[in-house]
Scaffold this active site. Structure first.
Site, PDB file in Angstrom:
ATOM      1  N   CYS A 121      -2.686   3.812  -3.810  1.00  0.00           N
ATOM      2  CA  CYS A 121      -3.497   4.994  -4.138  1.00  0.00           C
ATOM      3  C   CYS A 121      -2.601   6.035  -4.839  1.00  0.00           C
ATOM      4  O   CYS A 121      -2.075   5.782  -5.902  1.00  0.00           O
ATOM      5  CB  CYS A 121      -4.160   5.531  -2.877  1.00  0.00           C
ATOM      6  SG  CYS A 121      -5.371   6.831  -3.162  1.00  0.00           S
ATOM      7  N   ASP A 169     -14.300   0.353  -7.248  1.00  0.00           N
ATOM      8  CA  ASP A 169     -13.524   1.522  -6.824  1.00  0.00           C
ATOM      9  C   ASP A 169     -14.252   2.795  -7.219  1.00  0.00           C
ATOM     10  O   ASP A 169     -14.437   3.074  -8.414  1.00  0.00           O
ATOM     11  CB  ASP A 169     -12.142   1.480  -7.481  1.00  0.00           C
ATOM     12  CG  ASP A 169     -11.145   2.427  -6.832  1.00  0.00           C
ATOM     13  OD1 ASP A 169     -11.541   3.553  -6.490  1.00  0.00           O
ATOM     14  OD2 ASP A 169      -9.988   2.033  -6.681  1.00  0.00           O
ATOM     15  N   HIS A 200     -12.037   0.739  -3.215  1.00  0.00           N
ATOM     16  CA  HIS A 200     -10.786   1.487  -3.119  1.00  0.00           C
ATOM     17  C   HIS A 200     -10.209   1.334  -1.712  1.00  0.00           C
ATOM     18  O   HIS A 200     -10.918   1.428  -0.725  1.00  0.00           O
ATOM     19  CB  HIS A 200     -11.037   2.965  -3.412  1.00  0.00           C
ATOM     20  CG  HIS A 200      -9.775   3.763  -3.549  1.00  0.00           C
ATOM     21  ND1 HIS A 200      -9.027   3.772  -4.704  1.00  0.00           N
ATOM     22  CD2 HIS A 200      -9.115   4.559  -2.680  1.00  0.00           C
ATOM     23  CE1 HIS A 200      -7.976   4.549  -4.543  1.00  0.00           C
ATOM     24  NE2 HIS A 200      -8.001   5.039  -3.324  1.00  0.00           N
TER      25      HIS A 200
END
Length: 230
Positions: A121, A169, A200
C-alpha cells in the site's frame, strides 16, 4: 528465528525498526515497508515470513516522527488514525529513512548479500520511490497507492522491480495500473501481475479483503523474483 527492535541511524537522530533474522543467522536482506497501519502484528509477521525463507528482514517505523511504534488495526477509529498519520507523513523524509535502512543493512554482519525493498500500500509507493534512489538492488510494490502520480521516478529505476496489483482495487483503478505499465513500457527491468477478483490489501491476512489464492501467488512470485535478483 531471532527477532528484536533495533535503532536505525538517520542523520543526527535514529528511529526504530523490527528485525527478524533467519535461522541460519545470515542471508540477503529485505526491507519490509509498512502500510498506513504502522509496524503492527501483520507487518512483523511478514518480516518473520521472509526470515523463515532465509532473508534478514527489517521493517522501519515510517511514522516515527509523528507517532513512534504505533500499531493499528484495519477498521473503525484505527482506520481514521492511520489515514491521518499518512497525511502527516513527509514522503521525501520517509524515502530517506528507507534509504538509511538500506545503508544500515549493508553494514550488518548478518547480511551476506544484496538488499531489496518490499512494500505494501503506502509502503508499495515508498518501495518504488526508494528504488529510484539506487539505494536498493531490487524492489517489490504490492498495490502501491500513488505510484501513478509519481511517474517522474520511473526513468530513474534501473534495478529490477515487481508490481502486484488487484483487479478490483477501490483505491487504484485499472486505468492507473495501465499508466504505470506505460511508464515502464521501454524498460526490461519491470514485471507486472494483476490478480483477478482481488481487492486492495489482498495479501494481508488481517484484512477482510484477504484473498488466499492471490496472496499465495503473489508471495511465490515475490520469492522467485528475490531469488533471481538478490
Amino acid at each position: 528465528m531471532t527477532t528484536q527492535w533495533i535503532d536505525i541511524p538517520s542523520g543526527s537522530d535514529s528511529f526504530g525498526g523490527y528485525l527478524s533474522l533467519p535461522r541460519r543467522g545470515s542471508g540477503p536482506a529485505v526491507i519490509i515497508i509498512q502500510e498506513i497501519f504502522g509496524v503492527n502484528g501483520q507487518i512483523r509477521a511478514v518480516c518473520d515470513q521472509y526470515a523463515a525463507a532465509g532473508y534478514v528482514a527489517l521493517a522501519p517505523d515510517v511514522f516515527w516522527r509523528t507517532k513512534p511504534r504505533v500499531e493499528l488495526t484495519y477498521e473503525g477509529t484505527d482506520l481514521q488514525t492511520a489515514v491521518d498519520l499518512a497525511q502527516k507523513t513527509n514522503i521525501d523524509l520517509a524515502v530517506a529513512d528507507i534509504a538509511a535502512t538500506a545503508d544500515l543493512l549493508r553494514t550488518l554482519p548478518e547480511v551476506s548479500g544484496k538488499v531489496a525493498a518490499v512494500g505494501f500500500c503506502m509502503g508499495g509507493l515508498l518501495s518504488y520511490l526508494v528504488a529510484s534512489t539506487g539505494k536498493v538492488d531490487a524492489a517489490i510494490a504490492y498495490y502501491g497507492g500513488g505510484i501513478q502520480g509519481n511517474l517522474d521516478a520511473a526513468s530513474k529505476i534501473t534495478e529490477p522491480i515487481l508490481f502486484h496489483y488487484a483487479e478490483n482495487d477501490h483505491a487504484i483503478p485499472l486505468s492507473a495500473v495501465e499508466v504505470v505499465k506505460s511508464a515502464f513500457a521501454s524498460h526490461h527491468n519491470a514485471s507486472f501481475h494483476l490478480y483477478p477478483g482481488a481487492e486492495h490489501g489482498f495479501s494481508c491476512t488481517d484484512r477482510t479483503s484477504y484473498n488466499q489464492r492471490a496472496a499465495t501467488l503473489a508471495h511465490g512470485r515475490s520469492l522467485t523474483f528475490l531469488a533471481e535478483h538478490l
